[in-house]
Design a protein around this motif. Structure first.
Motif, mmCIF file in Angstrom:
data_model
loop_
_atom_site.group_PDB
_atom_site.id
_atom_site.type_symbol
_atom_site.label_atom_id
_atom_site.label_comp_id
_atom_site.label_asym_id
_atom_site.label_seq_id
_atom_site.Cartn_x
_atom_site.Cartn_y
_atom_site.Cartn_z
ATOM 1 N N ILE A 263 49.267 45.383 37.366
ATOM 2 C CA ILE A 263 48.125 44.661 36.810
ATOM 3 C C ILE A 263 48.584 43.920 35.559
ATOM 4 O O ILE A 263 49.277 44.496 34.716
ATOM 5 N N CYS B 97 51.433 35.394 39.651
ATOM 6 C CA CYS B 97 51.031 35.814 40.996
ATOM 7 C C CYS B 97 52.226 35.896 41.941
ATOM 8 O O CYS B 97 52.282 36.770 42.816
ATOM 9 N N LYS C 241 47.375 42.548 40.793
ATOM 10 C CA LYS C 241 46.283 41.660 40.394
ATOM 11 C C LYS C 241 46.515 41.113 38.989
ATOM 12 O O LYS C 241 47.070 41.802 38.126
ATOM 13 N N TYR D 75 44.319 39.532 35.835
ATOM 14 C CA TYR D 75 43.001 39.332 35.237
ATOM 15 C C TYR D 75 43.164 38.376 34.058
ATOM 16 O O TYR D 75 43.925 38.643 33.128
ATOM 17 N N ALA E 241 41.825 31.524 43.009
ATOM 18 C CA ALA E 241 41.231 32.546 43.877
ATOM 19 C C ALA E 241 40.900 31.957 45.245
ATOM 20 O O ALA E 241 41.067 32.621 46.280
ATOM 21 N N PRO F 87 45.622 36.583 43.938
ATOM 22 C CA PRO F 87 44.932 37.763 43.383
ATOM 23 C C PRO F 87 44.647 37.611 41.889
ATOM 24 O O PRO F 87 45.178 38.342 41.054
ATOM 25 N N TYR G 123 41.620 37.022 38.830
ATOM 26 C CA TYR G 123 40.211 37.310 38.589
ATOM 27 C C TYR G 123 39.849 36.949 37.150
ATOM 28 O O TYR G 123 40.625 37.175 36.224
ATOM 29 N N ASP H 291 40.923 49.526 40.297
ATOM 30 C CA ASP H 291 42.312 49.323 40.715
ATOM 31 C C ASP H 291 43.229 50.450 40.250
ATOM 32 O O ASP H 291 44.394 50.491 40.632
#
Length: 306
Positions: free
Chosen positions: A190, A221, A229, A231, A258, A263, A265, A303
């Motif tokens: 993450i 990514c 993921k 964020y 997205a 992935p 967010y 997650d």
């Protein structure tokens, strides 16, 4: 000899099993992170007759969704991937004291590797450790294992893992120039990205800031592991500049990525922080840091442990 209460409970349970037959319920919405107690169907932290009643209702079809986040995790007591009368029977045996554990064991608690990424707001100027202090507490208090990663390290004793990639004064392009090396070295599952404040503060080619962010997102990514993921936060307010236009651009970039299946967010950090949460008009005080931590945690909590 069973007490009267146990006798009555036993009778109710047996009758209920008869009505339930062998109907199989397949949970359609399995949460991304299994949490809580196996057998605790209402999420109150205990396994009791209320949980048995909920399982009975599921089997009878009178309810299709349980109060807990992960129906199958909580109610599939034998671990066969379905919720059946066999699970109801196990619940009965547990309540009557005939068994003390269920056949299914909780999954191993996997350590989640997280990279806090950004500038001095991630590093912490007035509050060394910044949001990472409370985020660490939130994660570990929830029963998860976490490994913060990065080439930098700071924070108080209460912060159990001080590693991060929060580089004071850095812009998007400076993070972009180093991100491939960091991602290859630390392999985070993450990434928590809060960047752009210094682009705004330095008035650094703001028209192309979305393009720079787009490039950075693509690089992150591309290096994420399977299931990883990214964020991306809207930046927190500044006392001397309006960041809303930039944040709208951040939201658009994230939406575009997205829609491409990446992935990534969006996290609305801007709305969580007010100017009163800033020590110097730029960096959060402890209250602001804690608010940031809660926003990050709510974004990633499903997650964790995977």
């Amino acid at each position: 000899m069973y007490s009267l209460r146990k006798r009555l409970l036993s009778l109710v349970l047996v009758l209920s099993i008869c009505f339930c037959g062998s109907f199989v319920f397949n949970a359609n919405q399995v949460a991304t992170a299994a949490t809580g107690l196996i057998g605790d169907l209402n999420g109150d932290g205990a396994i009791d007759a209320l949980d048995y009643s909920l399982m009975k209702q599921v089997l009878l079809g009178s309810i299709t969704d349980l109060p807990v986040q992960d129906d199958l995790y909580a109610a599939d007591l034998d671990g066969d991937g379905n919720i059946t009368a066999l699970d109801l029977s196990l619940s009965k045996q547990y309540l009557l004291g005939l068994i003390t554990k269920f056949p299914k064991n909780p999954p191993e608690n996997v350590t989640t590797v997280i990279m806090p990424l950004g500038d001095s707001i991630t590093d912490g100027i007035f509050v060394p450790g910044a949001y990472r202090i409370k985020l660490w507490e939130n994660i570990t208090n929830a029963g998860y294992k976490v490994d913060f990663v990065g080439s930098l390290s700071n924070g108080p004793a209460e912060l159990g893992d001080k590693d991060h990639e929060g580089h004071s004064g850095w812009r998007i392009d400076q993070i972009d120039a180093n991100i491939n090396t960091w991602m290859t070295t630390y392999k985070p599952k993450i990434v928590l990205l809060h960047i752009g404040t210094n682009d705004i503060s330095q008035n650094y080619d703001l028209n192309n800031a979305p393009n720079r962010l787009s490039s950075l997102i693509d690089k992150i990514c591309a290096k994420l592991p399977s299931g990883g993921k990214l964020y991306v936060a809207k930046v927190i307010p500044l006392s001397y500049a309006d960041v809303r236009n930039y944040n709208n651009q951040v939201a658009q970039v994230v939406q575009n990525k997205a829609s491409q299946g990446k992935p990534v967010y969006l996290v609305d950090m801007y709305s969580a922080i007010s100017l009163s949460d800033l020590s110097d008009g730029v960096h959060c005080n402890r209250t602001g840091c804690d608010k940031m931590a809660d926003v990050w945690f709510n974004a990633i909590k499903n997650d964790l442990g995977k």
